[in-house]
Design an enzyme around this catalytic site. Structure first.
Site, PDB file in Angstrom:
ATOM      1  N   LYS A  45       0.844  -1.201   0.000  1.00 44.29           N
ATOM      2  CA  LYS A  45       0.000   0.000   0.000  1.00 44.29           C
ATOM      3  C   LYS A  45       0.883   1.256   0.000  1.00 44.29           C
ATOM      4  O   LYS A  45       0.606   2.222  -0.696  1.00 44.29           O
ATOM      5  CB  LYS A  45      -0.924  -0.001   1.235  1.00 44.29           C
ATOM      6  CG  LYS A  45      -2.043  -1.036   1.128  1.00 44.29           C
ATOM      7  CD  LYS A  45      -2.796  -1.197   2.441  1.00 44.29           C
ATOM      8  CE  LYS A  45      -3.773  -2.363   2.361  1.00 44.29           C
ATOM      9  NZ  LYS A  45      -4.425  -2.702   3.626  1.00 44.29           N
ATOM     10  N   GLN A  89      -5.168  -1.942   9.702  1.00 41.22           N
ATOM     11  CA  GLN A  89      -4.800  -3.159   8.986  1.00 41.22           C
ATOM     12  C   GLN A  89      -5.321  -4.381   9.749  1.00 41.22           C
ATOM     13  O   GLN A  89      -4.991  -4.586  10.910  1.00 41.22           O
ATOM     14  CB  GLN A  89      -3.263  -3.229   8.840  1.00 41.22           C
ATOM     15  CG  GLN A  89      -2.761  -4.404   8.034  1.00 41.22           C
ATOM     16  CD  GLN A  89      -3.163  -4.331   6.557  1.00 41.22           C
ATOM     17  OE1 GLN A  89      -3.140  -3.276   5.939  1.00 41.22           O
ATOM     18  NE2 GLN A  89      -3.555  -5.460   6.001  1.00 41.22           N
ATOM     19  N   ASP A 112     -11.493   2.079   4.252  1.00 45.09           N
ATOM     20  CA  ASP A 112     -11.798   0.650   4.056  1.00 45.09           C
ATOM     21  C   ASP A 112     -13.309   0.395   4.089  1.00 45.09           C
ATOM     22  O   ASP A 112     -13.745  -0.743   3.909  1.00 45.09           O
ATOM     23  CB  ASP A 112     -11.114  -0.198   5.141  1.00 45.09           C
ATOM     24  CG  ASP A 112      -9.797  -0.792   4.654  1.00 45.09           C
ATOM     25  OD1 ASP A 112      -9.544  -0.752   3.427  1.00 45.09           O
ATOM     26  OD2 ASP A 112      -9.026  -1.302   5.489  1.00 45.09           O
TER      27      ASP A 112
END
Ligand code: NAD
Length: 276
Positions: A45, A89, A112
């Protein structure tokens, strides 16, 4: 279906768009504990962000960090006007209350798309931030002009990250959707009916040739490591001979997830999400 090429095309478009921005968009990634797979996803990322001009901040917490310390950091980032997107994460160690941590992210910075509010908005067909992997699946199908309306879509896997949001997106696209999971009885009889089969179970090569209808479109979300090599949930060599379209692993859905993350960051930067 070449997810890598499409991802690079999207990344180039984003790079051009950001070229003349005085202040770069920025994303903060929260990592809790040390998981080698997470380390490598975060690196990927970071690389993609720096390639297009997104400022990447990484906050790593030891796995004995009090939950409140993590939540307070998220709240600080929520209030930082120079941080456009925040993501945690996953997975995080089990003893933490994952929902509580995710829900402490501001809905308008939730790149997200995992807060309860953003999930609810998606279910209700409202404009919102949507999880990156399902978004990537929808985007690759669009790129290859695969019609969805009235098609029989079978999704294997019902996780909050992939299966459940994909179900909602497919339903919104007027497909007829079946979601299968580890308790599904006689999986092959269902997968064989799919015009579009999407597998996100995390079981190496579980989708075999006899489970797929001829000329079906097969999307392999799975990322598994077997004998040091990456493979998906689909037996690619055999299924690719029967499918009309198929995504490989690697270079299929994985790079699309990264591209959609960048798009979500830019959406937050442009202040487009309608959630507060
Ligand atoms: P998860 O473990 O949260 O969910 C797996 C789902 O698959 C569950 O709903 C489970 O019921 C179902 N399942 C497991 N075994 C099954 C079986 N034998 N038959 C039918 N259903 C079964 O996993 P997840 O986070 O959704 O990830 C799934 C896979 O996708 C993993 O391999 C993961 O690495 C991969 N993944 C890839 C990307 C990407 O960018 N390509 C992103 C996220 C996850």
């Amino acid at each position: 279906m070449d997810g890598e090429a499409l991802s690079l095309k999207i990344q180039e478009e984003i790079k051009q768009k950001l070229k003349n921005c005085m202040i770069r968009p920025s994303v903060a990634v929260i990592q809790v504990g040390s998981d080698p797979a997470s380390d490598s996803y975060i690196k990927r990322k970071e690389k993609a962000c720096s390639a297009v001009g997104v400022y990447f901040r990484h906050f790593k917490f030891e796995d004995d960090t009090p939950e409140l310390t993590i939540i307070n950091k998220i709240k600080e980032l929520n209030n930082d006007e120079y941080v456009n997107g925040i993501l945690v994460q996953l997975p995080i160690p089990e003893r933490y209350n994952e929902k509580r941590i995710l829900n402490s992210i501001s809905n308008s910075k939730d790149v997200d798309g995992l807060t309860d509010i953003n999930t609810g908005r998606m279910i209700n067909g409202r404009k919102t931030l949507v999880p990156c992997t399902p978004l990537g699946v929808m985007r690759i199908l669009k790129e290859y002009e695969i019609p969805l309306e009235g098609k029989r879509v079978v999704i294997v896997g019902r996780s909050k990250l992939v299966g459940k949001p994909l179900f909602q997106l497919m339903l919104a696209a007027d497909a007829t959707v079946t979601v299968c999971h580890s308790h599904t009885v006689d999986l092959p009889s269902i997968t064989k009916e799919a015009d579009i089969l999407i597998c996100a179970a995390g079981v190496p090569k579980m989708i075999t040739e006899d489970m797929v209808k001829k000329d079906a479109v097969v999307i392999d979300v799975g990322i598994n490591r077997v004998d040091g090599k990456l493979c998906g949930d689909v037996d690619f060599d055999k299924v690719s001979k029967k499918a009309s379209y198929i995504t490989p692993v690697p270079k299929g859905v994985g790079p699309m997830t990264v591209a959609m993350l960048l798009e979500n960051i830019v959406t937050c930067y442009e202040n487009k999400p309608v959630t507060k």
